[in-house]
Design a protein around this motif. Structure first.
Motif, short mmCIF file in Angstrom:
data_model
loop_
_atom_site.label_atom_id
_atom_site.label_comp_id
_atom_site.label_asym_id
_atom_site.label_seq_id
_atom_site.Cartn_x
_atom_site.Cartn_y
_atom_site.Cartn_z
N GLN A 38 -25.40 91.55 34.77
CA GLN A 38 -25.40 90.19 34.01
C GLN A 38 -25.13 90.46 32.74
N GLY A 39 -25.14 91.24 31.90
CA GLY A 39 -25.23 90.95 30.29
C GLY A 39 -26.32 91.46 29.66
N LYS A 40 -27.07 92.25 30.17
CA LYS A 40 -28.99 92.36 30.51
C LYS A 40 -28.83 93.71 30.68
N LEU A 41 -29.46 94.71 29.87
CA LEU A 41 -30.01 96.07 29.68
C LEU A 41 -31.24 96.62 30.02
N GLU A 42 -31.43 97.16 31.06
CA GLU A 42 -32.65 97.53 31.93
C GLU A 42 -32.84 98.82 32.04
N LEU A 43 -33.93 99.61 31.48
CA LEU A 43 -34.13 100.90 31.36
C LEU A 43 -34.58 101.46 32.69
N ASN A 44 -33.55 102.37 32.80
CA ASN A 44 -34.46 102.51 34.55
C ASN A 44 -35.11 103.97 33.85
N CYS A 45 -34.69 105.32 33.52
CA CYS A 45 -35.37 106.41 32.98
C CYS A 45 -35.43 106.97 31.33
N GLY A 46 -36.63 107.18 31.20
CA GLY A 46 -36.95 107.39 30.14
C GLY A 46 -38.26 106.36 29.04
N ASN A 47 -38.74 105.80 29.63
CA ASN A 47 -40.30 105.22 29.44
C ASN A 47 -40.69 105.70 28.45
N PRO A 48 -41.30 106.92 28.90
CA PRO A 48 -42.34 107.03 27.48
C PRO A 48 -41.01 108.32 26.22
N LEU A 49 -40.24 108.33 26.53
CA LEU A 49 -39.35 108.67 25.62
C LEU A 49 -38.99 107.90 24.61
N LEU A 50 -38.06 106.92 25.08
CA LEU A 50 -38.22 105.40 24.20
C LEU A 50 -39.73 105.75 23.16
N GLU A 51 -40.74 105.55 24.18
CA GLU A 51 -42.30 105.31 23.03
C GLU A 51 -41.90 106.24 22.56
N ALA A 52 -41.84 107.08 22.05
CA ALA A 52 -41.88 108.52 21.57
C ALA A 52 -41.62 108.22 20.60
N LEU A 53 -40.08 108.00 20.63
CA LEU A 53 -39.33 107.38 19.45
C LEU A 53 -38.99 106.59 18.92
#
Length: 240
Positions: free
Chosen positions: A194-209
């Motif tokens: 419905q037009g939205k993106l939700e991060l499912n896997c990789g939250n600590p990785l996203l923070e590190a990036l």
């Protein structure tokens, strides 16, 4: 005439029905008189190739033959042929890396990479089982701006999934070190609906990036609805 093991050819549900009437018997299945349409056979063959790849990945990560037999309703002899066969040139090596995910995607087996990564890279059996509850389409890995994503878990209040601060920080530090030395790290896994993106896997990785200053990164997106699939391709100019 050569014969094949029914477990290598028939879908699981059909195999169980056949067993009710002819378990242990040698059957001859006559061909239809009409010529089969292109893809009628090859399509099912691809399903078996994908199934066998995931079976192999699970076996190589320590899942016993007896457990695989119960999960896939296949005899142990059939499973041994699948995992030990040296003739199957369709098999892919699995690694928890973007390069590996791309190779699986090019072979039409991105979903199998995702399940292997979630099961053994992230050790999240519940997430894998949830993904398998219905048919889903997987896109990627596509390099996308990280500004499109925000974390869904972390120690902060208001997070959808709250985790221990020290535990989260340790994982972020490990990812940061791997990024800084140039390791091939895995893609992020995201749901589009419905037009939205939700991060499912990789939250600590996203923070590190984000801490390292990476602006773009490979992402795998999964969708369940055809309308979302088409809209996602249009919104982010993706190619399949």
């Amino acid at each position: 005439m050569n014969y094949e093991n029914a477990g290598d050819v028939l879908p699981e549900k059909l195999l169980q029905e056949v067993k009710k009437y002819a378990a242990g018997k040698l059957l001859y299945v006559p061909q239809d008189n009409h010529k089969k349409a292109w893809g009628e056979v090859s399509g099912h063959r691809q399903v078996l190739v994908r199934r066998n790849q995931l079976i192999l990945n699970k076996f190589l990560h320590g899942t016993p033959i007896c457990e695989l037999s119960k999960e896939y309703f296949l005899s142990e002899e059939t499973l041994k042929r699948i995992v030990y066969s040296k003739k199957d040139t369709n098999k892919l090596d699995y690694h928890p890396t973007t390069k590996s995910a791309k190779a699986y995607s090019e072979a039409g087996m991105l979903e199998e990479w995702v399940h292997t990564y979630v099961l053994f890279g992230r050790r999240n059996k519940g997430f894998s089982e949830g993904l398998r509850l219905m048919d889903r389409c997987y896109l990627g890995p596509h390099v996308m701006p990280l500004t499109l994503f925000s974390r869904s878990s972390g120690p902060e209040s208001g997070m959808k999934w709250r985790v221990d601060r020290e535990y989260f920080e340790q994982k972020v530090i490990r990812w940061t070190k791997r990024i800084q030395v140039g390791e091939d790290t895995p893609p992020l896994i995201v749901n589009y609906a419905q037009g939205k993106l939700e991060l499912n896997c990789g939250n600590p990785l996203l923070e590190a990036l984000n801490r390292v200053g990476v602006s773009e990164y490979p992402v795998i997106i999964w969708v369940t609805e055809l309308a979302d699939y088409e809209q996602c391709l249009e919104d982010y100019a993706m190619h399949v």
